[in-house]
Design a protein around this motif. Structure first.
Motif, PDB file in Angstrom:
ATOM      1  N   ALA A  33     -37.949  39.126  27.431  1.00  8.75           N
ATOM      2  CA  ALA A  33     -38.573  37.807  27.295  1.00  8.75           C
ATOM      3  C   ALA A  33     -38.802  37.451  25.832  1.00  8.75           C
ATOM      4  N   HIS A  83     -39.380  30.062  26.702  1.00 11.23           N
ATOM      5  CA  HIS A  83     -40.007  30.969  27.663  1.00 11.23           C
ATOM      6  C   HIS A  83     -40.717  30.135  28.727  1.00 11.23           C
ATOM      7  N   ARG A 126     -47.587  32.025  24.622  1.00  5.54           N
ATOM      8  CA  ARG A 126     -46.448  32.926  24.811  1.00  5.54           C
ATOM      9  C   ARG A 126     -46.835  34.341  24.393  1.00  5.54           C
TER      10      ARG A 126
END
Length: 476
Positions: A400, A406, A430
């Motif tokens: 990720a 994201h 994030r």
């Protein structure tokens, strides 16, 4: 679009599209690699298809040659089995054709015969009627011609005094011309028309022959010419079917065409297999399988198939010094996932320009890996994102962190219903999401610092072109 009732509608460039059309378009736009992609890699058909795609092989011509060979072989086998039946049918048709050929019926002859027969059988009545008409028109003293001439003469003497009578006189003169033409035609008819009893007998005999054959073969007389033509077509087909030498030559020609195409494709496969194996082996070294070897075995089949002369199988040696063996027998689940990822990355990178899908979707193909291997997986996906769009569904923070975009996929329960949401995250959100993926729901300074470090390291080599998008999932 899916409505509340579960019905769906789809469009392509503003035009309504079917599911089949969507699937065909998606094949050129999206390439999906699921977490169980390795399972298909143990099936010969999937292995062969992947190798052919890598080598740029189009098997359409091979499939057509195979179908032609099978059809020619089936025709030959059928002819051999039915030889006696075909010969009996051929003899029957040949006899029927011979009988009707003696008559040699013309396409329009039946109607012509009936018309001529009708005329000759009524010839005397026709002559009597023509003689009576000729007499009335011009032969007797008070014929239509003489009476009309008398009327014209009477009007002609006074026509100069009244134009109306002049016009009537002109009409009568025209009528007189037509009466004279009719008299000439009737005279010619009487001079050239005979009773012809011999010709009438010939017509009676021929019509009788037509009706006899039509009754024998249960057809109307008018159908005899078409029936004869159909029988001749059937006989030609039977002759061809009974021509074993011709059928054997056709089957041999079809097999030679298949063999030529199959050998050509086999040569291309033999050339491409080592190249693909070498590329996948190199990718395995980066995925925690140092010393591992990937190979592709091409084995000749006992009998040719529609796809060619050989079957294909992926072989793997997970460690240095071991002998490559079939994938399903020697690799663990985690190794199989990594090998599938290595193949996906390799084939995606090496696809010919314009042929590769513009979007790659990796659906948890990183299941079963972690640590340094997970870092490598993320870097490989980022590398793929340099020339196309990459979307990854993952639970690995290392993967990720390598994405430029994201999204978090989560499920929530509300009012007795479960809802799924997809939300973009960036900045501190994030960092928190990466930390959650690292250490669970309870965030700590250590997990946040680690998350920030992962993002910073991944950003160092950020490409300018389209790059990966990660969708992390919150476990329920």
């Amino acid at each position: 679009m899916i409505d509340a009732q579960g019905k769906s509608r789809a469009w392509i460039n503003g035009s309504a599209a079917t599911v089949a059309q969507l699937r065909e378009a998606a094949d050129h736009l999206v390439d999906i690699h699921g977490q169980h992609a390795w399972q298909s890699l143990t099936r010969p058909a999937s292995v062969r298809g992947l190798l052919d795609a890598y080598a740029g092989i189009d098997t359409a011509a091979l499939g057509a040659a195979w179908s032609a060979w099978k059809a020619a072989g089936d025709a030959l086998d059928s002819a051999r089995t039915r030889q006696a039946d075909l010969e009996r049918e051929r003899e029957r048709l040949a006899w029927q054709i011979g009988e009707v050929d003696k008559l040699a019926p013309g396409a329009d002859e039946w109607d012509e015969l009936n018309a001529e027969h009708s005329r000759l059988s009524n010839a005397q009545a026709l002559l009597d009627a023509a003689r009576t008409a000729l007499d009335a028109v011009s032969e007797i003293d008070d014929s239509a011609d003489s009476l009309t001439s008398r009327a014209v003469d009477a009007l002609q003497d006074v026509a100069e005094f009244d134009t109306q009578l002049a016009e009537v006189a002109e009409v009568l003169r025209n009528a007189q011309v037509q009466l004279q033409d009719a008299a000439h035609t009737l005279g010619s008819y009487l001079n050239h028309t005979e009773l012809e009893p011999e010709r009438l007998q010939e017509l009676d005999d021929r019509l009788s022959a037509w009706m006899s054959l039509a009754k024998r073969y249960r057809r109307t007389p008018a159908e005899l010419p078409a029936t004869l033509a159909g029988w001749k077509d059937e006989l030609r087909a039977l002759d061809a079917a009974a021509d074993l030498a011709g059928l054997e030559a056709a089957a041999a020609k079809a097999k030679a065409a298949f063999d030529t195409e199959a050998k050509r494709i086999s040569a291309v496969r033999r050339t491409a297999a080592p190249k693909l194996a070498q590329a996948v082996t190199a990718a395995m070294q980066q995925l925690g399988m140092a010393g591992g070897v990937f190979d592709i075995a091409l084995q000749a089949q006992p009998q040719p198939q529609s796809h060619g002369l050989e079957s294909a199988e992926f072989l793997v040696a997970g460690h240095a010094g071991s002998t490559p063996r079939p994938m399903a027998k020697v690799a663990s689940g985690g190794e199989l996932s990594r090998i599938a990822l290595a193949i996906a990355v390799t084939t995606s990178q090496l696809s010919a320009p314009g042929e590769a899908a513009g979007t790659l979707i990796f659906d948890e193909v990183d299941a079963g890996v972690g640590g340094q291997v997970a870092d490598t997986v993320g870097r490989l996906m980022k590398q793929l994102g340099r020339d196309r769009q990459v979307m990854a569904v993952t639970h690995l923070p290392q993967v990720a962190a390598c994405a430029d975009h994201h999204f978090v996929v989560a499920k929530t329960a509300r009012d007795g219903r479960t809802e799924s949401t997809v939300s973009p995250v960036g900045g501190e959100q994030r960092v928190a999401e990466i930390a959650r993926m690292l250490g669970g729901e309870r965030l700590s300074g250590t997990s946040l610092a680690h998350a920030q470090e992962l993002l910073s390291v991944a950003a160092v080599a950020a490409p300018a072109a389209p790059s990966p998008t990660a969708r992390s999932r919150k476990r329920p």
